[in-house]
Design an enzyme around this catalytic site. Sequence first.
Site, mmCIF file in Angstrom:
data_model
loop_
_atom_site.group_PDB
_atom_site.id
_atom_site.type_symbol
_atom_site.label_atom_id
_atom_site.label_comp_id
_atom_site.label_asym_id
_atom_site.label_seq_id
_atom_site.Cartn_x
_atom_site.Cartn_y
_atom_site.Cartn_z
ATOM 1 N N GLY A 33 35.375 45.375 41.642
ATOM 2 C CA GLY A 33 36.169 46.591 41.439
ATOM 3 C C GLY A 33 36.442 47.383 42.699
ATOM 4 O O GLY A 33 36.726 48.577 42.637
ATOM 5 N N ASN A 35 39.060 47.240 44.471
ATOM 6 C CA ASN A 35 40.449 47.721 44.384
ATOM 7 C C ASN A 35 40.582 48.868 43.380
ATOM 8 O O ASN A 35 41.336 49.813 43.607
ATOM 9 C CB ASN A 35 41.382 46.563 44.021
ATOM 10 C CG ASN A 35 41.644 45.672 45.227
ATOM 11 O OD1 ASN A 35 42.385 46.039 46.130
ATOM 12 N ND2 ASN A 35 41.003 44.507 45.248
ATOM 13 N N MET A 114 40.256 38.105 35.868
ATOM 14 C CA MET A 114 40.232 36.660 36.053
ATOM 15 C C MET A 114 40.428 35.849 34.767
ATOM 16 O O MET A 114 40.081 34.684 34.709
ATOM 17 C CB MET A 114 38.919 36.244 36.742
ATOM 18 C CG MET A 114 38.702 36.914 38.095
ATOM 19 S SD MET A 114 40.063 36.698 39.275
ATOM 20 C CE MET A 114 39.775 35.024 39.789
ATOM 21 N N LEU A 117 46.239 35.403 30.707
ATOM 22 C CA LEU A 117 46.747 36.065 29.502
ATOM 23 C C LEU A 117 47.928 35.296 28.920
ATOM 24 O O LEU A 117 48.718 34.698 29.666
ATOM 25 C CB LEU A 117 47.165 37.492 29.852
ATOM 26 C CG LEU A 117 46.019 38.384 30.354
ATOM 27 C CD1 LEU A 117 46.563 39.655 31.005
ATOM 28 C CD2 LEU A 117 45.048 38.710 29.216
ATOM 29 N N ASN A 131 50.060 42.406 38.888
ATOM 30 C CA ASN A 131 48.834 41.689 39.267
ATOM 31 C C ASN A 131 48.724 41.625 40.783
ATOM 32 O O ASN A 131 49.713 41.421 41.482
ATOM 33 C CB ASN A 131 48.884 40.263 38.701
ATOM 34 C CG ASN A 131 47.660 39.452 39.069
ATOM 35 O OD1 ASN A 131 46.529 39.937 38.951
ATOM 36 N ND2 ASN A 131 47.854 38.227 39.522
ATOM 37 N N HIS A 133 47.336 39.492 43.772
ATOM 38 C CA HIS A 133 46.948 38.087 43.973
ATOM 39 C C HIS A 133 46.675 37.827 45.457
ATOM 40 O O HIS A 133 47.473 38.228 46.312
ATOM 41 C CB HIS A 133 48.056 37.160 43.470
ATOM 42 C CG HIS A 133 47.692 35.719 43.598
ATOM 43 N ND1 HIS A 133 46.806 35.100 42.742
ATOM 44 C CD2 HIS A 133 48.047 34.780 44.513
ATOM 45 C CE1 HIS A 133 46.645 33.836 43.106
ATOM 46 N NE2 HIS A 133 47.385 33.623 44.191
ATOM 47 N N SER A 160 49.637 39.553 47.549
ATOM 48 C CA SER A 160 50.909 39.918 46.903
ATOM 49 C C SER A 160 50.641 40.731 45.656
ATOM 50 O O SER A 160 49.609 40.545 44.995
ATOM 51 C CB SER A 160 51.669 38.657 46.452
ATOM 52 O OG SER A 160 51.851 37.747 47.496
ATOM 53 N N ASP A 169 50.991 33.706 37.907
ATOM 54 C CA ASP A 169 51.280 34.116 39.290
ATOM 55 C C ASP A 169 52.731 33.842 39.702
ATOM 56 O O ASP A 169 53.011 33.574 40.880
ATOM 57 C CB ASP A 169 50.331 33.411 40.280
ATOM 58 C CG ASP A 169 48.870 33.760 40.013
ATOM 59 O OD1 ASP A 169 48.614 34.863 39.497
ATOM 60 O OD2 ASP A 169 47.992 32.930 40.313
HETATM 61 C C1 GAR Z 1 40.627 40.549 44.772
HETATM 62 O O1 GAR Z 1 40.411 40.067 46.042
HETATM 63 C C2 GAR Z 1 41.861 39.950 44.153
HETATM 64 O O2 GAR Z 1 42.789 39.538 45.083
HETATM 65 C C3 GAR Z 1 41.312 38.766 43.391
HETATM 66 O O3 GAR Z 1 40.062 39.189 42.924
HETATM 67 C C4 GAR Z 1 39.490 40.109 43.853
HETATM 68 C C5 GAR Z 1 38.867 41.260 43.105
HETATM 69 O O4 GAR Z 1 38.202 42.116 43.980
HETATM 70 N N1 GAR Z 1 42.195 38.450 42.316
HETATM 71 C C6 GAR Z 1 42.480 37.205 41.926
HETATM 72 O O5 GAR Z 1 41.997 36.234 42.461
HETATM 73 C C7 GAR Z 1 43.433 37.101 40.771
HETATM 74 N N2 GAR Z 1 43.879 35.763 40.597
HETATM 75 P P1 GAR Z 1 37.700 43.535 43.478
HETATM 76 O O6 GAR Z 1 37.052 43.320 42.117
HETATM 77 O O7 GAR Z 1 36.690 43.953 44.516
HETATM 78 O O8 GAR Z 1 38.878 44.464 43.387
#
Ligand code: GAR
Length: 240
Positions: A33, A35, A114, A117, A131, A133, A160, A169
């Site tokens: 989390g 982000n 992850m 959907l 999303n 990615h 992206s 994606d």
């Molecule tokens: C992020 O780096 C994001 O790009 C990736 O999961 C991580 C979550 O980090 N997302 C994917 O791979 C989606 N296919 P976070 O939980 O620290 O935000």
Amino acid sequence: MSVDTISIKTQSVDNVSLPNKPLRVAVLVSGSGSNLQVLIDAMQAGTLPIEIVGVISNREDAYAVTRANAAAIPVAILSHVASGKRMGIKTFEQHANDQLQAWQPDLIVLAGFMRVLSGSFINSSPAPMINLHPSLLPAYKGLDTHQRAIQAGERHHGCSIHIVTAELDAGAVLTQAVLEVNQKDTADGLQKRVQKLEHQLLPWTVLLLAKGVLSLEQDQLGTQQKTCMPLLPLKLYVDS
Ligand code: GAR
């Protein structure tokens, strides 16, 4: 950040009138989390005109849940292994849809979510979904993006933000942040460098959406270029 990027941001945002109400944002998570935290920090600092109306996690042990709780944001845990039983994707989607309908978000952000959907969930969503990615789409959809970019000898890599559609994606790419791959980069090191970009790209993109600079209406996606905007995706170049 390059001078070009700064001028795009300020020029475009200044021309748009501010909506009175903050954008209602729901966030779907599965992991750390970081982000989500960036969005919480910007919301609390008043630099992003959003209200995070709720967080859905498909993992009970996700640290993102702790972050949401600490910020007093409503959390729905729809664990795929609740009580030792695996929750099928249909059941997850039913509960997630009910929860989203109750929160009535304007925007749904998948930030490290992850689970894949279904098209029917996406199409019946109460708000558009974006999303984050970790690759420069359309390159490297799916998993292990950093390892695959290194193995392919890519000179550039990044992240992206795209509109979520039924195809994984593959929805329209709104924004990207780009870095140069170093010869000594490992997959882990590159993941950390890309994640730093994500922490800039996500609030920047949500700001553009909240201020109406970017639209997610399908019929307007092709026409925003008629304004002062450059072609999508907007790119954020960050020195590394
Ligand atoms: C992020 O780096 C994001 O790009 C990736 O999961 C991580 C979550 O980090 N997302 C994917 O791979 C989606 N296919 P976070 O939980 O620290 O935000």
